[in-house]
Write an enzyme that holds these catalytic residues in place. Structure first.
Site, PDB file in Angstrom:
ATOM      1  N   ASN A 168       0.870  -1.172   0.000  1.00  0.00           N
ATOM      2  CA  ASN A 168       0.000   0.000   0.000  1.00  0.00           C
ATOM      3  C   ASN A 168       0.907   1.222   0.000  1.00  0.00           C
ATOM      4  O   ASN A 168       1.460   1.597   1.030  1.00  0.00           O
ATOM      5  CB  ASN A 168      -0.889  -0.034   1.254  1.00  0.00           C
ATOM      6  CG  ASN A 168      -1.861   1.127   1.315  1.00  0.00           C
ATOM      7  OD1 ASN A 168      -1.815   2.029   0.478  1.00  0.00           O
ATOM      8  ND2 ASN A 168      -2.731   1.106   2.299  1.00  0.00           N
ATOM      9  N   LYS A 192       3.475   0.839   2.960  1.00  0.00           N
ATOM     10  CA  LYS A 192       3.114  -0.198   3.936  1.00  0.00           C
ATOM     11  C   LYS A 192       3.161  -1.537   3.227  1.00  0.00           C
ATOM     12  O   LYS A 192       2.755  -1.628   2.055  1.00  0.00           O
ATOM     13  CB  LYS A 192       1.661   0.012   4.402  1.00  0.00           C
ATOM     14  CG  LYS A 192       1.499   1.009   5.501  1.00  0.00           C
ATOM     15  CD  LYS A 192       0.090   0.852   6.084  1.00  0.00           C
ATOM     16  CE  LYS A 192      -0.464   2.202   6.445  1.00  0.00           C
ATOM     17  NZ  LYS A 192      -1.893   2.245   6.631  1.00  0.00           N
ATOM     18  N   ARG A 197      -2.658  -2.198  -3.342  1.00  0.00           N
ATOM     19  CA  ARG A 197      -3.856  -1.407  -3.120  1.00  0.00           C
ATOM     20  C   ARG A 197      -3.835  -0.214  -4.089  1.00  0.00           C
ATOM     21  O   ARG A 197      -2.855   0.522  -4.153  1.00  0.00           O
ATOM     22  CB  ARG A 197      -3.873  -0.868  -1.698  1.00  0.00           C
ATOM     23  CG  ARG A 197      -5.100  -0.031  -1.484  1.00  0.00           C
ATOM     24  CD  ARG A 197      -5.085   0.709  -0.198  1.00  0.00           C
ATOM     25  NE  ARG A 197      -6.344   1.410  -0.065  1.00  0.00           N
ATOM     26  CZ  ARG A 197      -6.497   2.519   0.634  1.00  0.00           C
ATOM     27  NH1 ARG A 197      -5.492   3.051   1.263  1.00  0.00           N
ATOM     28  NH2 ARG A 197      -7.670   3.087   0.703  1.00  0.00           N
ATOM     29  N   HIS A 221     -13.393   2.873  -0.045  1.00  0.00           N
ATOM     30  CA  HIS A 221     -13.279   1.896   1.059  1.00  0.00           C
ATOM     31  C   HIS A 221     -13.837   0.537   0.639  1.00  0.00           C
ATOM     32  O   HIS A 221     -14.235  -0.266   1.488  1.00  0.00           O
ATOM     33  CB  HIS A 221     -14.072   2.329   2.313  1.00  0.00           C
ATOM     34  CG  HIS A 221     -13.520   3.511   3.019  1.00  0.00           C
ATOM     35  ND1 HIS A 221     -14.317   4.403   3.711  1.00  0.00           N
ATOM     36  CD2 HIS A 221     -12.254   3.954   3.170  1.00  0.00           C
ATOM     37  CE1 HIS A 221     -13.569   5.350   4.242  1.00  0.00           C
ATOM     38  NE2 HIS A 221     -12.313   5.104   3.935  1.00  0.00           N
ATOM     39  N   HIS A 246     -18.034   1.639   7.826  1.00  0.00           N
ATOM     40  CA  HIS A 246     -16.591   1.715   8.046  1.00  0.00           C
ATOM     41  C   HIS A 246     -16.302   3.071   8.679  1.00  0.00           C
ATOM     42  O   HIS A 246     -16.360   4.113   8.015  1.00  0.00           O
ATOM     43  CB  HIS A 246     -15.843   1.563   6.711  1.00  0.00           C
ATOM     44  CG  HIS A 246     -14.356   1.714   6.844  1.00  0.00           C
ATOM     45  ND1 HIS A 246     -13.486   0.653   6.802  1.00  0.00           N
ATOM     46  CD2 HIS A 246     -13.597   2.806   7.066  1.00  0.00           C
ATOM     47  CE1 HIS A 246     -12.254   1.091   6.987  1.00  0.00           C
ATOM     48  NE2 HIS A 246     -12.297   2.409   7.144  1.00  0.00           N
ATOM     49  N   ARG A 281     -12.795  15.661   7.484  1.00  0.00           N
ATOM     50  CA  ARG A 281     -13.582  15.958   6.277  1.00  0.00           C
ATOM     51  C   ARG A 281     -15.030  16.244   6.641  1.00  0.00           C
ATOM     52  O   ARG A 281     -15.591  15.589   7.517  1.00  0.00           O
ATOM     53  CB  ARG A 281     -13.522  14.781   5.300  1.00  0.00           C
ATOM     54  CG  ARG A 281     -12.157  14.561   4.717  1.00  0.00           C
ATOM     55  CD  ARG A 281     -12.121  13.347   3.809  1.00  0.00           C
ATOM     56  NE  ARG A 281     -11.145  12.374   4.274  1.00  0.00           N
ATOM     57  CZ  ARG A 281     -11.123  11.097   3.905  1.00  0.00           C
ATOM     58  NH1 ARG A 281     -12.008  10.635   3.070  1.00  0.00           N
ATOM     59  NH2 ARG A 281     -10.211  10.291   4.383  1.00  0.00           N
ATOM     60  N   ARG A 326     -11.186   9.400  20.316  1.00  0.00           N
ATOM     61  CA  ARG A 326     -10.884   9.191  21.746  1.00  0.00           C
ATOM     62  C   ARG A 326     -10.760  10.520  22.472  1.00  0.00           C
ATOM     63  O   ARG A 326     -11.272  10.685  23.591  1.00  0.00           O
ATOM     64  CB  ARG A 326      -9.574   8.401  21.910  1.00  0.00           C
ATOM     65  CG  ARG A 326      -9.753   6.940  21.618  1.00  0.00           C
ATOM     66  CD  ARG A 326      -8.434   6.269  21.427  1.00  0.00           C
ATOM     67  NE  ARG A 326      -7.793   6.733  20.177  1.00  0.00           N
ATOM     68  CZ  ARG A 326      -6.838   6.073  19.546  1.00  0.00           C
ATOM     69  NH1 ARG A 326      -6.366   4.956  20.050  1.00  0.00           N
ATOM     70  NH2 ARG A 326      -6.329   6.528  18.434  1.00  0.00           N
ATOM     71  N   ILE A 376     -13.081   3.378  14.835  1.00  0.00           N
ATOM     72  CA  ILE A 376     -14.196   3.787  15.699  1.00  0.00           C
ATOM     73  C   ILE A 376     -15.220   2.655  15.800  1.00  0.00           C
ATOM     74  O   ILE A 376     -15.655   2.291  16.896  1.00  0.00           O
ATOM     75  CB  ILE A 376     -14.851   5.082  15.155  1.00  0.00           C
ATOM     76  CG1 ILE A 376     -13.837   6.228  15.181  1.00  0.00           C
ATOM     77  CG2 ILE A 376     -16.114   5.433  15.943  1.00  0.00           C
ATOM     78  CD1 ILE A 376     -14.246   7.470  14.393  1.00  0.00           C
ATOM     79  N   GLU A 379     -14.886  -0.486  15.483  1.00  0.00           N
ATOM     80  CA  GLU A 379     -14.425  -1.681  16.212  1.00  0.00           C
ATOM     81  C   GLU A 379     -14.215  -1.419  17.701  1.00  0.00           C
ATOM     82  O   GLU A 379     -14.245  -2.350  18.498  1.00  0.00           O
ATOM     83  CB  GLU A 379     -13.096  -2.177  15.607  1.00  0.00           C
ATOM     84  CG  GLU A 379     -13.252  -2.725  14.206  1.00  0.00           C
ATOM     85  CD  GLU A 379     -11.911  -2.906  13.500  1.00  0.00           C
ATOM     86  OE1 GLU A 379     -10.893  -3.140  14.171  1.00  0.00           O
ATOM     87  OE2 GLU A 379     -11.892  -2.808  12.255  1.00  0.00           O
ATOM     88  N   GLU A 425      -8.223  -5.264   5.240  1.00  0.00           N
ATOM     89  CA  GLU A 425      -8.079  -4.963   3.814  1.00  0.00           C
ATOM     90  C   GLU A 425      -6.874  -5.693   3.208  1.00  0.00           C
ATOM     91  O   GLU A 425      -6.913  -6.142   2.065  1.00  0.00           O
ATOM     92  CB  GLU A 425      -7.921  -3.454   3.618  1.00  0.00           C
ATOM     93  CG  GLU A 425      -9.196  -2.706   3.965  1.00  0.00           C
ATOM     94  CD  GLU A 425      -8.975  -1.224   4.167  1.00  0.00           C
ATOM     95  OE1 GLU A 425      -9.149  -0.473   3.209  1.00  0.00           O
ATOM     96  OE2 GLU A 425      -8.646  -0.814   5.299  1.00  0.00           O
TER      97      GLU A 425
END
Ligand code: ADP
Length: 405
Positions: free
Chosen positions: A7, A14, A91, A180, A211, A244, A288, A335, A337, A391
């Site tokens: 990615n 990554k 990706r 996504h 998501h 955003r 958080r 968030i 999860e 992913e």
């Protein structure tokens, strides 16, 4: 078969190596600050060995070489030689209308990814740099492109066309693409398995996948196919996100420019980087931090949390209408999860859709046995799940599958 997943971002790369016989991740790593001073690489293996180094990585080609070098050599090495990498899955954010599924990369695919760079200028060019770097270093293995937009290519026209003059679509490709997709597809597949086990046949499945991470989107998945996604022409539409804005009246853009004198790039920054949870709260884009501030009485943090949940709730209703019902809602992303409060607020008052959170199951942290946890009450007819997205595994699976065909 070992599949390397890549990615590539504008200044990062990554990677994760999978053994596809077992679907076990062998190692994953990150090259940061690629192309600037102070670049570094870190890698962690499945058995907890770690490697970290400050190394010069002036471009993605060098970064990729460093990454595969780290996989083969040294303390955190997991393979004996490069020959143990059998394929590479990449990706890619934008596949336009050309790609409704993953493909083996050739010159033609590369040039399509380059062309769609006009629609995703922040993502496709670095994705392509990663592809070129990897193909150069591993020219003898197949490389596969897995697109974020592909899953949403099944959307019907009435969901993806905007109410603009037709030429805007036909001549300028302005339409909803949705994003996504790899995450939505992964959790939708997991949800489909779960529903099948609970007596709901594939053709009757009506799933809303949420998501919720830094970027947020929701998908209406009917009988396994995406029929709508909240992200649009770009990943700016829909839900409130970290920085955003999500949905707004497009006339606000005109007002910002004409009346308030904003330049186009200032509006771009305002909507993409200074809005959302950050802009509303004035504190942070991190959920958080906002939970903490709201619990200490900060009103704007509270408002940001309410607005976030309200939009999710509204779209669950919209997508239930779009599918003629809903029999499962799935939460995923950082968030989705982790944040039990947001999960609860996002479905508050939706008992009329058969949705009801069981507070005894909706805890933090969730047990995530096998990556999925049911959080609804036993009596509620609509299943409520939190599923850990993956992913990278989805990309590795697509890559392995394409090679076996
Ligand atoms: P990205 O979209 O960049 O992949 P993630 O999926 O990691 O982002 O999600 C990041 C978001 O998840 C942040 O808003 C973060 O606050 C939130 N998050 C992570 N852990 C928790 C937690 N324990 N409670 C609430 N929110 C969390």
């Amino acid at each position: 078969m070992n599949v390397l997943v890549v990615n590539a971002g504008s200044s990062s790369l990554k990677y994760e190596l999978y053994d596809m016989q077992t679907e076990q991740s062998l190692a994953k790593g990150l090259c940061e600050r690629v192309g600037s001073a102070g670049s570094s690489i870190e890698q962690e293996t499945h058995d907890g060995r770690e490697f970290e180094a400050d190394v010069e990585m002036p471009d993605h080609t060098i970064a990729f070489e460093r990454a595969v070098h780290a996989l083969v050599n040294g303390d955190a090495g997991v393979i004996d030689s490069l020959d143990a990498i059998n394929a590479v899955g990449h990706r890619v954010v934008h596949g336009g209308e050309d790609f409704a599924s993953s493909v083996v990369i050739n010159a033609e695919v590369e040039s399509a990814i380059d062309r769609f760079g006009a629609l995703a200028p922040l993502h496709n060019p670095p994705n392509l740099m990663g592809i070129k770097a990897a193909r150069k270093a591993l020219p003898d293995v197949p490389h596969v492109a897995v697109f974020d937009t592909a899953f949403h290519q099944t959307m019907p026209r009435h969901a993806f066309i905007y109410g603009l003059p037709w030429e805007m679509y036909e001549e300028h490709s302005i339409r909803r693409y949705g994003f996504h997709g790899t995450s939505h597809r992964y959790v939708a597949l997991r949800a489909a398995e779960y529903l099948r086990e609970h007596g709901i046949a594939d053709e009757d499945q009506k799933v809303v996948t949420c998501h919720l991470g830094n970027g947020c989107s929701m998908t209406a998945v009917k009988a396994g196919r995406s029929i709508d996604n909240t992200l649009g022409f770009t990943p700016l539409e829909g839900l409130l996100m970290g920085t955003r804005s999500g949905d707004l009246d497009p006339a606000i853009v005109i007002y910002l420019a004409q009346t308030l004198g904003y330049a186009i790039d200032e509006i771009d920054t305002l909507l993409n980087k200074q809005s959302g949870l950050l802009g509303l709260s004035g504190i942070s884009n991190d959920m958080r931090d906002l939970q903490k501030a709201a619990s200490e009485g900060n009103e704007r943090a509270r408002l940001a949390l309410d607005l976030f949940a309200y939009r999710v709730r509204k779209y669950i209703g919209a997508y239930a209408a779009a599918m003629g019902g809903v029999n499962c809602v799935v939460f995923t992303g950082g968030i989705g999860e982790n944040d039990h409060l947001q999960r609860e607020w996002c479905v508050q008052g939706l008992e009329f859709l058969g949705i009801e959170v069981d507070p005894a199951k909706n805890t933090y942290p969730l047990p995530f046995e096998n990556g999925s946890t049911a959080i609804g009450t036993d009596s509620a007819p609509t299943h409520l799940l939190a599923i850990r997205t993956n992913e990278e595994l989805m990309i590795a699976r697509d890559t392995a599958q394409l090679l076996m065909n």
